[in-house]
Design a protein around this motif. Structure first.
Motif, PDB file in Angstrom:
ATOM      1  N   GLN A  13      -6.397  29.402  77.042  1.00 22.78           N
ATOM      2  CA  GLN A  13      -5.775  30.397  77.907  1.00 22.78           C
ATOM      3  C   GLN A  13      -5.318  31.631  77.143  1.00 22.78           C
ATOM      4  N   ILE A  14      -4.766  31.429  75.958  1.00 16.36           N
ATOM      5  CA  ILE A  14      -4.278  32.575  75.194  1.00 16.36           C
ATOM      6  C   ILE A  14      -5.436  33.456  74.732  1.00 16.36           C
ATOM      7  N   LEU A  15      -6.544  32.852  74.339  1.00 17.22           N
ATOM      8  CA  LEU A  15      -7.706  33.651  73.937  1.00 17.22           C
ATOM      9  C   LEU A  15      -8.254  34.434  75.128  1.00 17.22           C
ATOM     10  N   ASP A  16      -8.223  33.850  76.322  1.00 16.61           N
ATOM     11  CA  ASP A  16      -8.607  34.593  77.521  1.00 16.61           C
ATOM     12  C   ASP A  16      -7.723  35.825  77.682  1.00 16.61           C
ATOM     13  N   GLY A  17      -6.412  35.628  77.523  1.00 22.19           N
ATOM     14  CA  GLY A  17      -5.484  36.739  77.661  1.00 22.19           C
ATOM     15  C   GLY A  17      -5.700  37.816  76.612  1.00 22.19           C
ATOM     16  N   TYR A 236       0.549  25.193  65.793  1.00 27.18           N
ATOM     17  CA  TYR A 236       1.397  25.707  66.869  1.00 27.18           C
ATOM     18  C   TYR A 236       2.379  26.736  66.325  1.00 27.18           C
ATOM     19  N   ILE A 237       2.355  27.927  66.928  1.00 32.20           N
ATOM     20  CA  ILE A 237       3.326  28.972  66.615  1.00 32.20           C
ATOM     21  C   ILE A 237       3.986  29.393  67.922  1.00 32.20           C
ATOM     22  N   LYS A 238       5.295  29.393  67.934  1.00 30.13           N
ATOM     23  CA  LYS A 238       6.041  29.755  69.135  1.00 30.13           C
ATOM     24  C   LYS A 238       5.709  31.190  69.551  1.00 30.13           C
ATOM     25  N   ASN A 239       5.561  31.397  70.858  1.00 30.94           N
ATOM     26  CA  ASN A 239       5.255  32.717  71.417  1.00 30.94           C
ATOM     27  C   ASN A 239       3.947  33.276  70.848  1.00 30.94           C
ATOM     28  N   VAL A 290       0.621  28.401  76.398  1.00 29.05           N
ATOM     29  CA  VAL A 290       1.393  29.281  77.274  1.00 29.05           C
ATOM     30  C   VAL A 290       2.723  28.605  77.585  1.00 29.05           C
ATOM     31  N   ARG A 291       3.776  29.403  77.655  1.00 30.26           N
ATOM     32  CA  ARG A 291       5.116  28.837  77.730  1.00 30.26           C
ATOM     33  C   ARG A 291       5.737  28.896  79.120  1.00 30.26           C
ATOM     34  N   SER A 292       5.058  29.531  80.056  1.00 29.00           N
ATOM     35  CA  SER A 292       5.620  29.634  81.400  1.00 29.00           C
ATOM     36  C   SER A 292       4.501  29.892  82.389  1.00 29.00           C
TER      37      SER A 292
END
Length: 370
Positions: A13-17, A236-239, A290-292
């Motif tokens: 998901q983050i790579l999509d973003g 894993y890295i926060k945010n 993703v965090r939320s």
């Protein structure tokens, strides 16, 4: 092989973003470009490096999605899946570019209205195939291999990388692939620091120089992404989405390094970003979560719109560039309302292209290309 039998893996998901973030910055780059006095002072000075970032993301995603499926998949089924993914928006971008071609009145394109309709149609139909056109058929006069949708040049090289992967390079061991990537990185570094322009721009013209640039810009990031997909272990890295987005923005908005006196310094900066910073961003993004729900929705929206945005935005940018050229000496402070209006139109066009065209056409192709 039935494509449906291959299934679909979960998206990063983050790579999509991040792909969407880079696509938005590409639009900013193209809106700022005609207002710059030279390549040294564009407000979004390194926006073109988004293409190199896209190549790296593509290699990573291709490796993740297909590397472990070749016992169930043929080269033909792989290429059909890539055609289903890439081709519909290529056709749309060329068609929209042809529709708008004669409406971009400008002193920088004085010969547009002398181009016969038959020639426009031929260029559009060739554009559907992504086969580069020779300079003799460049109907806009910008020496583009695809004068109806400028950005399509990068999709031409994307297909080359996909074909190389399917035919040969997927078979390499990790060690052999690493050697290949190191060699490609050395070629990229040499080109970046010795290029008379002091950057890695190029690839959009059908001549020996631009073909060399396009291949050089494609091979390292695409296959570095493939290697990264094979050997990276998630961390894993926060945010992660926030930090990766900021890193992408910092690189693409970075002012020119070294000025006109030390062009090699800018080339070195760009090579460093492509070879080290972009893989680091993808590595962090791949390990992040993703965090939320809000962050998930943002990543999904940006990921969904990224490719339609990239492939259709230049249709409206042509009109914007014509407007800027007809207002000689206009500044950013004077042009921003029109730029903002163009940007809003680009987003609306991309979303409409996604929902009204790309999704239904891809669903239809998925059935037909089984």
């Amino acid at each position: 092989m039935d494509n449906n039998k291959l299934g679909t893996k979960p998206h990063y998901q983050i790579l999509d973003g991040l792909r969407g973030i880079a696509a938005v910055i590409v639009v900013f780059f193209h809106l700022a470009e005609p207002l710059a006095a030279s390549r040294l002072d564009n407000v979004v000075n390194h926006g073109y490096l988004a293409v190199d970032f896209f190549f790296l993301l593509s290699g990573f995603v291709i490796g993740y999605a297909y590397d472990d499926r070749w016992d169930k998949m043929t080269i033909g089924s792989f290429l059909r899946r890539r055609i289903e993914r890439l081709q519909p928006l290529i056709v749309l971008g060329m068609t929209l570019g042809a529709i708008g071609f004669y409406f971009t009145d400008s002193t920088i394109w004085p010969l547009i209205h002398t181009v016969p309709v038959w020639k426009l149609i031929v260029v559009m139909l060739i554009g559907y195939t992504l086969i580069p056109i020779p300079l003799s058929m460049d109907i806009r006069g910008w020496e583009e291999m695809h004068p109806l949708d400028d950005v399509a040049w990068s999709l031409f090289f994307e297909y080359i990388a996909n074909i190389l992967y399917a035919l040969v390079l997927r078979k390499l061991s990790n060690k052999a692939l690493a050697c290949f990537v190191v060699l490609a990185g050395a070629v990229l570094l040499h080109f970046a620091v010795t290029n008379p322009n002091g950057d890695v721009t190029g690839g959009w013209t059908l001549n020996a120089h631009h073909m060399r640039v396009g291949i050089t810009r494609t091979i390292f990031p695409f296959f570095a992404g493939l290697l990264l997909s094979r050997v990276a272990r998630p961390v894993y890295i926060k945010n992660a989405f926030l930090w990766c987005s900021l890193l992408v923005a910092v690189v693409l908005f970075m002012p020119r390094i070294g000025g006109a006196e030390h062009l090699w310094m800018n080339g070195l900066f760009e090579a460093f970003c492509i070879i080290f910073v972009f893989p680091l961003i993808v590595y962090i993004g791949a390990g992040g979560v993703v965090r939320s729900q809000t962050e998930e929705k943002i990543c999904k929206f940006l990921g969904n719109i990224s490719y339609p945005l990239y492939m259709t935005h230049y249709v409206l940018v042509y009109f914007y560039v014509a407007w800027v050229s007809n207002h000689k000496g206009i500044t950013l402070s004077e042009a921003w309302p029109t730029a903002l209006l163009t940007f809003s139109g680009v987003i609306i066009l991309a979303y409409a292209s996604l929902k009204l065209y790309n999704e239904p056409v891809r669903a239809w192709l998925r059935k037909k290309l089984k």
